[in-house]
Design a protein around this motif. Structure first.
Motif: not given
Length: 297
Positions: A88-94, A99-101, A135-143, A151-161
């Protein structure tokens, strides 16, 4: 502040039509890992491996291709250009597509962590907006993230700032747990035992501090290396207790004693002082073994 490592991947964090320049950094380091090498004892030189085919002998790297095993010593051989075609071509975007808890994701799916930082000042504002919204929604993003042709599935979570990216395992990578728990009975546990175990858990509940947990093997290995480097004698302190067959124990008595031992003790300092002489025989045992080792030598 430690210098920032080189970015592992650069691209965009995309939420619908909003794209923000980001950089991905490894969140773990193997620098503190105590790696051991195989050494040829008579010469003291490191052992190197040679690529050898049974019945053929040493071979050139140019003659090596990859293959998928389909049976005993039987493979489908894949040429490099064939593998390149399906990469797969190296993607340039997540791209955040869902969004899930965090509690909705089975912890077995979380794999490797990475730090996701904004790429330059121009990206900081949008990055901070997504961080705060998550952070306000208390959710993590899936991409999805494509790196090095995979290709990998990833979870994006707030951490500190900032934001933490964790790769997630695919469902077919996990083994089912049912075979491992099949012999566990389904009857209800003894209420008194459960109450005692619950009390024990509550008393030992505390904020998780990873620094409180040490890698005992790594520390012992590092100390062993230092002692040998300084030319000190190495003494075996004794065999580690081997795990034998499970003993039949009085579980409720063990729970009651555990709860009693974990109870707060106002005179704890005195108790420690009273208990400290009991530690001396252990030291004496070690010294005895040292003497025995010298005699054997």
């Amino acid at each position: 502040m430690a210098p920032r490592a080189r970015a592992y991947w650069q691209g965009y964090l995309r939420l619908s039509l909003v794209s923000i320049g980001v950089e991905l950094y490894a969140a773990t380091s193997s620098a503190q890992t105590m790696a051991l090498h195989q050494i040829h004892k008579p010469s003291g030189k490191r052992v190197r491996y040679e690529k050898v085919v049974p019945g053929v002998g040493p071979i050139d790297s140019a003659d090596i291709v990859k293959g998928f095993e389909i049976g005993d010593d039987s493979y489908v051989v894949l040429e490099p250009d064939e593998l390149d075609e399906i990469k797969l071509d190296s993607g340039k975007a997540i791209e955040l597509v869902q969004f899930v808890g965090r509690e909705e994701i089975d912890p077995r799916y979380f794999d490797k962590p990475y730090y996701l930082a904004p790429e330059g000042d121009v990206s900081t504002e949008g990055y901070a907006v997504i961080h705060e919204a998550l952070r306000r929604a208390d959710k993590i993003g899936i991409g999805r993230l494509t790196m090095r042709g995979r290709e990998s599935i990833v979870a994006v979570t707030p951490l500190g700032k900032g934001l933490l990216v964790e790769t997630l395992r695919y469902a077919n990578e996990l083994r089912g747990y049912e075979p491992y728990f099949a012999e566990i009975g389904e009857g209800e546990s003894d209420p008194e035992m459960v109450a005692l175990a619950t009390e024990l858990i509550e008393r030992k509940t505390a904020p998780f501090d990873p620094k409180a947990f040490k890698d005992s093997y790594a520390e012992a290995l590092r100390a062993l290396v230092e002692r040998k480097r300084e030319g000190h004698a190495i003494v075996t302190t004794g065999e580690e207790e081997r795990r034998g067959p499970g003993k039949v124990i009085d579980l409720i008595e063990a729970l009651k004693r555990s709860v009693g031992e974990s109870a707060p003790r106002p005179a704890r300092g005195k108790a420690r002082a009273a208990a400290s002489p009991a530690a001396k025989p252990a030291k004496k045992t070690s010294e005895t073994k040292t003497g025995a080792a010298k005699k054997r030598a």
